[in-house]
Write an enzyme that holds these catalytic residues in place. Structure first.
Site, PDB file in Angstrom:
ATOM      1  N   ASN A 196      26.081  16.315  14.006  1.00  0.00           N
ATOM      2  CA  ASN A 196      25.449  15.774  15.374  1.00  0.00           C
ATOM      3  C   ASN A 196      26.674  15.003  16.126  1.00  0.00           C
ATOM      4  O   ASN A 196      26.163  14.909  17.374  1.00  0.00           O
ATOM      5  CB  ASN A 196      24.386  14.770  14.955  1.00  0.00           C
ATOM      6  CG  ASN A 196      23.121  15.618  14.939  1.00  0.00           C
ATOM      7  OD1 ASN A 196      22.943  16.830  15.591  1.00  0.00           O
ATOM      8  ND2 ASN A 196      22.046  15.207  14.334  1.00  0.00           N
ATOM      9  N   GLY A 201      25.859  13.230  23.314  1.00  0.00           N
ATOM     10  CA  GLY A 201      26.101  13.000  24.616  1.00  0.00           C
ATOM     11  C   GLY A 201      27.610  12.507  25.002  1.00  0.00           C
ATOM     12  O   GLY A 201      28.271  12.595  25.793  1.00  0.00           O
ATOM     13  N   ARG A 436      13.370   4.816  25.090  1.00  0.00           N
ATOM     14  CA  ARG A 436      13.167   5.944  24.818  1.00  0.00           C
ATOM     15  C   ARG A 436      11.701   6.476  24.382  1.00  0.00           C
ATOM     16  O   ARG A 436      10.945   7.406  24.933  1.00  0.00           O
ATOM     17  CB  ARG A 436      13.999   6.756  23.803  1.00  0.00           C
ATOM     18  CG  ARG A 436      15.427   6.821  24.450  1.00  0.00           C
ATOM     19  CD  ARG A 436      16.560   7.436  23.418  1.00  0.00           C
ATOM     20  NE  ARG A 436      17.711   7.647  24.241  1.00  0.00           N
ATOM     21  CZ  ARG A 436      18.717   8.098  23.820  1.00  0.00           C
ATOM     22  NH1 ARG A 436      18.819   8.440  22.370  1.00  0.00           N
ATOM     23  NH2 ARG A 436      19.809   8.291  24.340  1.00  0.00           N
ATOM     24  N   HIS A 545      16.308  11.433  16.637  1.00  0.00           N
ATOM     25  CA  HIS A 545      16.746  10.842  15.673  1.00  0.00           C
ATOM     26  C   HIS A 545      16.053  10.179  14.799  1.00  0.00           C
ATOM     27  O   HIS A 545      14.922   9.798  14.855  1.00  0.00           O
ATOM     28  CB  HIS A 545      17.265   9.628  16.438  1.00  0.00           C
ATOM     29  CG  HIS A 545      18.310   8.938  15.878  1.00  0.00           C
ATOM     30  ND1 HIS A 545      19.558   8.992  15.785  1.00  0.00           N
ATOM     31  CD2 HIS A 545      18.302   7.499  15.070  1.00  0.00           C
ATOM     32  CE1 HIS A 545      20.159   7.985  14.983  1.00  0.00           C
ATOM     33  NE2 HIS A 545      19.447   7.109  14.688  1.00  0.00           N
TER      34      HIS A 545
HETATM   35  C1  LIG Z   1      22.227  16.260  21.331  1.00  0.00           C
HETATM   36  C2  LIG Z   1      22.479  14.951  20.486  1.00  0.00           C
HETATM   37  C3  LIG Z   1      22.871  13.933  21.505  1.00  0.00           C
HETATM   38  C4  LIG Z   1      23.311  12.661  21.165  1.00  0.00           C
HETATM   39  N1  LIG Z   1      23.805  11.874  21.876  1.00  0.00           N
HETATM   40  C5  LIG Z   1      24.192  10.478  21.523  1.00  0.00           C
HETATM   41  C6  LIG Z   1      24.865   9.765  22.625  1.00  0.00           C
HETATM   42  O1  LIG Z   1      25.127  10.006  23.575  1.00  0.00           O
HETATM   43  N2  LIG Z   1      25.047   8.440  22.053  1.00  0.00           N
HETATM   44  C7  LIG Z   1      24.846   7.962  20.657  1.00  0.00           C
HETATM   45  O2  LIG Z   1      24.888   7.015  20.331  1.00  0.00           O
HETATM   46  N3  LIG Z   1      24.056   8.815  19.858  1.00  0.00           N
HETATM   47  C8  LIG Z   1      23.826   9.951  20.173  1.00  0.00           C
HETATM   48  N4  LIG Z   1      23.186  10.942  19.578  1.00  0.00           N
HETATM   49  C9  LIG Z   1      22.843  10.670  18.046  1.00  0.00           C
HETATM   50  C10 LIG Z   1      24.227  10.594  17.233  1.00  0.00           C
HETATM   51  O3  LIG Z   1      25.110  11.651  17.670  1.00  0.00           O
HETATM   52  C11 LIG Z   1      23.994  10.773  15.652  1.00  0.00           C
HETATM   53  O4  LIG Z   1      23.310   9.589  15.268  1.00  0.00           O
HETATM   54  C12 LIG Z   1      25.378  10.533  15.161  1.00  0.00           C
HETATM   55  O5  LIG Z   1      26.372  11.491  15.423  1.00  0.00           O
HETATM   56  C13 LIG Z   1      25.217  10.826  13.439  1.00  0.00           C
HETATM   57  O6  LIG Z   1      26.360  10.732  12.969  1.00  0.00           O
HETATM   58  P1  LIG Z   1      26.742  10.699  11.263  1.00  0.00           P
HETATM   59  O7  LIG Z   1      28.127  10.964  11.321  1.00  0.00           O
HETATM   60  O8  LIG Z   1      25.848   9.900  10.767  1.00  0.00           O
HETATM   61  O9  LIG Z   1      26.052  12.184  11.206  1.00  0.00           O
HETATM   62  P2  LIG Z   1      26.371  13.859  11.492  1.00  0.00           P
HETATM   63  O10 LIG Z   1      27.296  13.528  12.619  1.00  0.00           O
HETATM   64  O11 LIG Z   1      25.341  14.508  11.639  1.00  0.00           O
HETATM   65  O12 LIG Z   1      27.460  14.057  10.271  1.00  0.00           O
HETATM   66  C14 LIG Z   1      26.618  14.533   9.072  1.00  0.00           C
HETATM   67  C15 LIG Z   1      27.473  15.748   8.494  1.00  0.00           C
HETATM   68  O13 LIG Z   1      26.990  15.814   7.071  1.00  0.00           O
HETATM   69  C16 LIG Z   1      26.784  17.265   6.704  1.00  0.00           C
HETATM   70  N5  LIG Z   1      25.973  17.213   5.496  1.00  0.00           N
HETATM   71  C17 LIG Z   1      24.822  17.174   5.619  1.00  0.00           C
HETATM   72  N6  LIG Z   1      24.217  17.252   4.052  1.00  0.00           N
HETATM   73  C18 LIG Z   1      25.258  17.723   3.516  1.00  0.00           C
HETATM   74  C19 LIG Z   1      25.305  18.238   2.206  1.00  0.00           C
HETATM   75  N7  LIG Z   1      24.295  18.239   1.343  1.00  0.00           N
HETATM   76  N8  LIG Z   1      26.466  18.585   1.950  1.00  0.00           N
HETATM   77  C20 LIG Z   1      27.512  18.347   2.639  1.00  0.00           C
HETATM   78  N9  LIG Z   1      27.441  17.955   3.953  1.00  0.00           N
HETATM   79  C21 LIG Z   1      26.176  17.740   4.392  1.00  0.00           C
HETATM   80  C22 LIG Z   1      26.503  17.656   8.094  1.00  0.00           C
HETATM   81  O14 LIG Z   1      26.595  18.972   8.202  1.00  0.00           O
HETATM   82  C23 LIG Z   1      26.913  16.837   9.069  1.00  0.00           C
HETATM   83  O15 LIG Z   1      28.304  17.564   9.496  1.00  0.00           O
HETATM   84  C24 LIG Z   1      22.975  12.315  19.876  1.00  0.00           C
HETATM   85  C25 LIG Z   1      22.134  13.364  18.806  1.00  0.00           C
HETATM   86  C26 LIG Z   1      22.161  14.443  19.259  1.00  0.00           C
HETATM   87  C27 LIG Z   1      21.694  15.477  18.263  1.00  0.00           C
END
Ligand SMILES: Cc1cc2nc3c(=O)[nH]c(=O)nc-3n(C[C@H](O)[C@H](O)[C@H](O)COP(=O)(O)OP(=O)(O)OC[C@H]3O[C@@H](n4cnc5c(N)ncnc54)[C@H](O)[C@@H]3O)c2cc1C
Length: 606
Positions: A196, A201, A436, A545
């Site tokens: 994500n 954004g 939100r 989220h």
């Molecule tokens: C469209 C959108 C816009 C957003 N805009 C903003 C913003 O502007 N500002 C903000 O603060 N937040 C924003 N958010 C929220 C924010 O992007 C996310 O909360 C954050 O990026 C999550 O990061 P993460 O590293 O925890 O997870 P992710 O970036 O989702 O990474 C997790 C990874 O783990 C992998 N994975 C999952 N399960 C497994 C498994 N079993 N085995 C191996 N790999 C696996 C997934 O494929 C993924 O690549 C937005 C979210 C979205 C969807």
């Protein structure tokens, strides 16, 4: 059933899990050429005439143009020669799909999971080119029969194993190296890194009083803590909130040191409550993933793509590794220091969301039946389930967030100061800088549960690219954004009463002048909406989220149900709970994943 068949069933099951469970289209990650085991069912008569042909289709960022070379009646070469798609998100579709068409001599190839629109555009442009070559399209679209692939097993070992190559996982990897790790393996179930974070954004909240002061914005870490805690209705854990807000600015500098370019202007995104959102020069979250991914590579980290973690390995009460399934390999990966769970949230898994709903802002009663999700197809939550299986506690699972705009309809801007919102009667109904939850609940009570974001020419940059990197003219052509030369024309095009819209704009511009909103109490202001052309984007709430997840302490250690640390297990990012309470501030998630990703990488090496 023989061994070969079982192996193939496993491959198929894995591909289906990755590609279908969360994806609207039946897509699977394309295998690497060495694993390619596909062929046409029969050598069909395709009618192809030798020559070089081009074809075009519309993608996310405009026209996708492909070129196909036919020699001796066969597709000898195919490539995309022009496109405006978002780098990183579309890279695999742009490079792999043409290759697969050549390898299989077929148009019935899979798209790339996680970039549906670009995949479809690439395939369509190739189809158009082949149509010009006189192809019998029916024959070229005949189902591809996949041959069985023998499954292998492999054991691997590293100091640190990380599950998930999104922002949190990559930050944790860099941090682990900074704190002495000699080797890091990241398993990522999707065909490319980023999760994500890549499609976010990009807004990153951090109080940066010195820079903000120069822009006339008063801010402090204390204010960020207070607004985060109160914005989440005091449900979050104040210690975790304090750690996030206190370390957010250091994360901004850490990323800048790695080469991330920040925009000068600090603004506010929908639901951020205050202008402290930093934005990068690159579109969406591509800037974060580019610098972090490059750094992990430079440090020697290994990333296993298309590899899904399925089980944590526990020995003598300590997490010591993970089992994972690649396309043709079953891995057992040992982490000498332990495992960091960074699998992201589960807003791409509506069933799991509904299962946990109880007494949050959204309940089983008020959450609309039909909801789209803004998330990438891999946001399905199995990291939480994996950890629960070995005794991890979860927290705040009933708290989810809807975003007041679906991911494909950001429109010309995501900045609060650039716009105001109207319902289908042409009237404002909510303060646009509210939480939100506030905006979504108010929107769900309007006609059709939808609204229009109204803005004007002043926010359109010269290159006509939106903040999320989309081409404004493509959005207009697709009808996602409506452009009009006058307010009356805009009202007619979007079907709201012109006199009501005119009155709303005049009243709103009066509020901008006085910086005061007696109707709804808005406090974040930009320019008046007065310069033609005017723009409207239809928006509606979408699953966005998940605030709940694994229960961690301030050292990113995962706790069990008795509140005790589970040795060897760490977690960071959206897979964790307890930080954002029942309503996350816009821009706080990126701060969260960078801050706690870094902490997890440091803690595991202690
Ligand atoms: C469209 C959108 C816009 C957003 N805009 C903003 C913003 O502007 N500002 C903000 O603060 N937040 C924003 N958010 C929220 C924010 O992007 C996310 O909360 C954050 O990026 C999550 O990061 P993460 O590293 O925890 O997870 P992710 O970036 O989702 O990474 C997790 C990874 O783990 C992998 N994975 C999952 N399960 C497994 C498994 N079993 N085995 C191996 N790999 C696996 C997934 O494929 C993924 O690549 C937005 C979210 C979205 C969807």
């Amino acid at each position: 059933m023989n061994k070969k068949k079982i192996a193939w069933l496993l491959v198929l099951t894995m591909l289906l899990t990755v590609g279908i469970s969360a994806c609207k289209k039946t897509e699977t990650p394309p295998e690497s050429p060495s694993n390619e085991a596909t062929k046409m069912e029969e050598t069909a008569e395709t009618g192809l005439k030798d020559g070089v042909y081009t074809g075009e289709a519309t993608g996310y960022g405009g026209t996708v143009k492909s070129e196909v070379t036919v020699k001796d009646g066969k597709i000898a070469d195919a490539k995309v020669v022009e496109h405006g798609e978002t780098t990183m998100i579309s890279d695999m579709a742009i490079s792999e799909i043409p290759k697969r068409v050549v390898e299989t001599q077929s148009l019935a190839v899979d798209g790339v999971s996680g970039c549906t629109v670009s995949s479809m555009a690439v395939k369509k442009s190739l189809e158009k080119a082949l149509e010009s070559a006189g192809a019998d399209l029916k024959a070229l679209k005949k189902e591809i029969v996949k041959e069985a692939v023998e499954r292998k097993t492999e054991e691997k070992e590293a100091d640190v194993v990380i599950i998930g190559a999104g922002g949190a996982g990559l930050s944790a990897a860099v941090s682990a190296y900074e704190h002495g790790a000699k080797s890091v393996i990241i398993v990522e179930k999707m065909p490319f890194i980023g999760g994500n974070t890549l499609r976010a954004g990009g807004a990153y909240n951090a109080a940066d009083p010195e820079v903000q002061k120069a822009q006339g914005i008063e801010d402090s870490i204390e204010k960020h803590i207070e607004q985060t805690y109160e914005g989440g209705h005091k449900v979050g854990n104040l210690d975790l909130v304090t750690v996030m807000c206190t370390n957010a600015l250091d994360g901004v500098h850490w990323l800048a040191d790695m080469g991330l370019e920040w925009k000068e202007k600090i603004g506010s995104v929908v639901g951020s409550k205050w202008p402290r959102s930093h934005q990068t020069e690159k579109p969406l979250g591509t800037g974060y993933i580019t610098v972090l991914g490059n750094k992990v590579k430079e440090l020697g980290g290994e990333i296993l793509l298309n590899t899904k973690a399925s089980e944590l390995i526990v020995e003598d009460g300590k997490v010591v590794g993970v089992k994972a399934e690649g396309i043709d390999t079953d891995y057992t990966i040992r982490g000498n220091k332990g495992v960091i769970m960074a699998t992201g949230g589960y807003a791409g898994n509506p069933e799991m969301v509904r299962e946990y709903l109880s007494d949050g802002v959204y309940t089983k009663e008020n959450l609309p039946e039909k909801l789209v999700s803004t998330n990438h197809p891999g946001a399905t939550g199995e990291g939480i389930l994996m950890a629960q299986k070995i005794g991890a506690d979860v927290i705040d699972m009933q708290h989810i967030q809807l975003l007041p705009m679906p991911g494909d309809r950001f429109g010309p801007s995501i900045n609060v100061e650039d716009s105001f919102f109207i319902n289908k009667e042409g009237k404002r109904y909510v303060k646009e800088d509210g939480g939100r939850d506030e905006i979504c609940l108010a929107t769900l009570a309007q006609t059709d549960g939808q609204y229009f974001m109204i803005t004007d020419a002043q926010i359109v940059p010269e290159n006509r690219k939106t903040l999320s990197g989309e081409n404004l003219d493509v959005l207009i052509a697709k009808g996602i954004v409506v452009e009009a030369d006058s307010v009356e024309d805009l009202a007619e095009k979007i079907g709201v009463p012109a006199d009501a819209l005119k009155e709303t704009i005049d009243t709103f511009n009066g509020y901008v002048e006085k910086q005061e909103d007696p109707e709804f109490g808005r406090t974040v202001w930009g320019k008046k909406i007065e310069k033609a052309p005017f723009y409207a984007t239809l928006r509606y709430p979408a699953l966005h989220h998940t605030m709940g997840g694994l229960h961690i302490n301030t050292e990113a250690q995962v706790l069990n149900k008795d509140g005790k640390v589970i040795p060897g297990l760490f977690a960071a990012g959206e897979v964790t709970g307890g930080i954002h309470g029942d309503n996350r501030l816009g821009g706080n998630a990126i701060a969260d994943i960078i801050v706690f990703g870094r902490i997890a990488g440091e803690s595991i090496m202690k």
